[in-house]
Design an enzyme around this catalytic site. Structure first.
Site, PDB file in Angstrom:
ATOM      1  CE  LYS A 104       7.778  -0.699   6.522  1.00  0.00           C
ATOM      2  NZ  LYS A 104       7.029  -0.915   7.769  1.00  0.00           N
ATOM      3  CG  ASP A 117       0.689   3.900  -3.925  1.00  0.00           C
ATOM      4  OD1 ASP A 117       0.822   4.962  -3.282  1.00  0.00           O
ATOM      5  OD2 ASP A 117       0.272   2.852  -3.409  1.00  0.00           O
ATOM      6  NE  ARG A 173     -11.827  20.830   5.028  1.00  0.00           N
ATOM      7  CZ  ARG A 173     -12.314  20.119   4.010  1.00  0.00           C
ATOM      8  NH1 ARG A 173     -12.881  20.728   2.995  1.00  0.00           N
ATOM      9  NH2 ARG A 173     -12.239  18.804   4.015  1.00  0.00           N
ATOM     10  CD  GLU A 177      -0.340  -2.795   0.452  1.00  0.00           C
ATOM     11  OE1 GLU A 177      -0.740  -2.424   1.563  1.00  0.00           O
ATOM     12  OE2 GLU A 177      -0.355  -2.079  -0.558  1.00  0.00           O
ATOM     13  CG  HIS A 205       6.228   4.298   5.282  1.00  0.00           C
ATOM     14  ND1 HIS A 205       5.482   4.643   4.180  1.00  0.00           N
ATOM     15  CD2 HIS A 205       6.025   2.975   5.469  1.00  0.00           C
ATOM     16  CE1 HIS A 205       4.861   3.578   3.729  1.00  0.00           C
ATOM     17  NE2 HIS A 205       5.160   2.552   4.493  1.00  0.00           N
ATOM     18  CE  LYS A 256       3.906   5.996  -0.858  1.00  0.00           C
ATOM     19  NZ  LYS A 256       2.618   5.843  -1.537  1.00  0.00           N
ATOM     20  CE  LYS A 303      -2.362  -1.034  -2.952  1.00  0.00           C
ATOM     21  NZ  LYS A 303      -1.847  -0.645  -1.627  1.00  0.00           N
ATOM     22  CG  HIS A 334       7.534   2.661  -0.787  1.00  0.00           C
ATOM     23  ND1 HIS A 334       7.866   3.754  -0.019  1.00  0.00           N
ATOM     24  CD2 HIS A 334       6.193   2.520  -0.647  1.00  0.00           C
ATOM     25  CE1 HIS A 334       6.783   4.247   0.555  1.00  0.00           C
ATOM     26  NE2 HIS A 334       5.758   3.508   0.191  1.00  0.00           N
TER      27      HIS A 334
END
Length: 509
Positions: free
Chosen positions: A205, A258, A64, A239, A201, A171, A361, A263
């Site tokens: 790897k 997620d 934009r 994480e 992704h 995703k 997380k 994954h």
């Protein structure tokens, strides 16, 4: 062989040399977002630096912002300099910059897409892109319908007999089976399935791809890669960071949607699948589909699953907020930041072997790994005191960080008494190879330009993954708020209880 930057004449017999993309251009929607700035544009530069892009390769940004071509070029320049894996060279950058263009507009702006179509056409005439274009949708799934329809309306999605048009989708692929089917239908109305590349992704790897080499290039592990010898499998993606600034994407999505749906279920498929007849895309996908079709969630879900939400507290010497104190999250949000599930692959190879998948997380550390834990020896001809420190044999594939493989087994402790204790043998990519591993997005973007779909999930895989996860999500939706867990821990108590009920324990990486 296509001529490319920094690409001297190469011996075609040298199997170490990767393939080079043919004439092509890449259009990125959502080009001002974090993914494009931190991953996509640096990966494109790294491919150019490695001589894997054609001399006329062109990059078009669509957003934009009221920018000129040089404004976009400056964004790419700064992103590359900050995040590229390979050293920054002005000569490489100058060649890449010659093919950079920007088109300003919104997704519902017909004129903007007509300008985009003209830009792509002009680049073909000026730079010889061969009429081949990939469209990278680094945008929310809610914007997919309008963008794909605009690509169809403007003629951008149409390929002639000797050219190609491809679309790359990030995703999440829907939020449940119903929405995934709707999303797949919308995309496939415009692009045939062989032209759709759904990015995961993790599959790019190096260590994930090495899992295939570990299993099928070696005789050592395959005879024991089954329910006769394997006790259980743990697949972890942890994480140590929170979700500050990501509320717009994450709230209402949660850890299972997620990470587990894409994954971790893809890692399960590669771990559990049968040997493909070849590594051609069709053969590889066929085996993944077979194993996902056989994978079922294990009930009762109150005992075989766990979900949690990180609370505030201290982590790494710093006071950190809980999810409900993070900006943008509702004060009564029931979005889980930790999810663990028990699955079973119902076929002859894996019957009775639980697969434990977990993600979260603000956990103890950042790590992704696959741990194949073997059964104990049926008979130990030692005194019980001699083996009290002996655990179960395990093969651990470390996906990130410190990519490599660890084998845990029992060995005698030096001394005059017979005492057996766990030791490890460790292989690390950084120690064994002098070449640095490419970033996942380098491999995946190159595969898109080459039309190599092996590492991209197809419709059927996406829908099968939702079939596995949907019953668990439906159960959780009726349970109210997730269980709180302290930052820096390894999740809520219910996650430990989930394994303890069967006499097992989570690994502490």
């Amino acid at each position: 062989m296509t001529r490319a930057w920094n690409n001297p004449l190469r011996d075609p017999r040298d199997k170490r040399l990767p393939r080079i993309a043919g004439p092509s251009s890449l259009v990125i929607f959502g080009v001002t977002g974090d993914l494009a700035r931190k991953k996509l544009m640096p990966a494109i530069y790294d491919l150019a630096h490695r001589g894997l892009l054609p001399a006329g390769f062109s990059l078009v940004g669509f957003a934009r912002r009221d920018w000129e071509h040089q404004d976009f070029g400056e964004l790419v320049h700064d992103s590359v300099k900050e995040h590229a894996r390979t050293p920054f060279k002005e000569s490489v950058w100058n060649r890449l910059a010659e093919g950079i263009r920007f088109v300003q507009g919104t997704f519902d702006d017909d004129d903007a897409f007509d300008r985009l179509a003209q830009t792509v056409k002009d680049l073909d005439a000026e730079r010889g892109t061969g009429g081949n274009t990939a469209f990278y949708l680094s945008i929310p799934p809610s914007a997919f319908p309008v963008v794909t329809k605009q690509l169809a309306r403007s003629g951008l999605a149409e390929a002639s007999e000797d050219t190609w048009r491809r679309v790359v989708i990030e995703k999440p692929f829907g939020r449940d089976l119903k929405s995934a089917k709707e999303l797949n239908g919308i995309v496939n109305d415009v692009f045939p399935e062989e032209s759709v590349f759904r990015i995961d992704h993790y599959l790019g790897k190096e260590t994930v791809q090495n899992l295939l080499a570990l299993r099928f290039a070696n005789q050592l592990f395959e005879p024991i890669w089954n329910a006769n010898y394997v006790d259980h499998v743990q697949i972890t993606m942890a994480e140590d960071i929170g979700l500050g600034g990501r509320a717009g994407y994450y709230d209402g999505i949660g850890a299972a949607r997620d990470v587990i749906q894409n994954h971790l279920l893809q890692l399960l498929a590669l771990t559990a699948m049968e040997e493909p007849v070849s590594f051609a895309p069709r053969a590889l996908r066929a085996e993944k589909v077979k194993v996902l079709s056989a994978t079922k969630p294990l009930a009762p879900f109150d005992e075989t699953t766990a979900r949690g939400q990180y609370a505030g507290g201290w982590q790494g010497g710093m006071k950190v907020p809980g999810l409900l104190q993070e900006g943008g999250f509702a004060k009564d949000s029931t979005t889980e930041t930790y999810a663990a599930v028990t699955l079973e692959v119902q076929n002859r190879r894996w019957a009775g072997v639980p697969f434990y998948l977990r993600t979260g997380k603000r956990l103890g550390r950042r790590v992704t790994e696959i741990a194949v834990v073997f059964k104990r020896a049926p008979h130990l001809p030692f005194d019980s005191t001699s083996t009290e420190e002996l655990g179960q044999n395990a093969l651990v594939i470390r996906v990130q960080p410190d990519e490599g493989i660890t084998l845990r087994f029992g060995s005698k402790v030096p001394g005059t008494t017979m005492e057996v204790r766990d030791v490890t043998m460790d292989f690390g990519y950084g120690h064994a190879f002098t070449e640095s591993s490419p970033e996942a997005y380098e491999r995946l973007i190159l595969d898109v330009l080459l039309g190599e779909p092996s590492l991209f999930p197809v419709n059927e895989e996406v829908e099968l993954s939702w079939e596995i996860l949907d019953p668990i999500l439906d159960h959780w939706a009726k349970k109210g708020a997730p269980e709180a867990y302290p930052p820096g821990s390894w999740g809520p108590p219910s996650a430990d209880e989930m394994l303890e009920r069967t006499g097992r324990n989570w690994r502490r990486p």
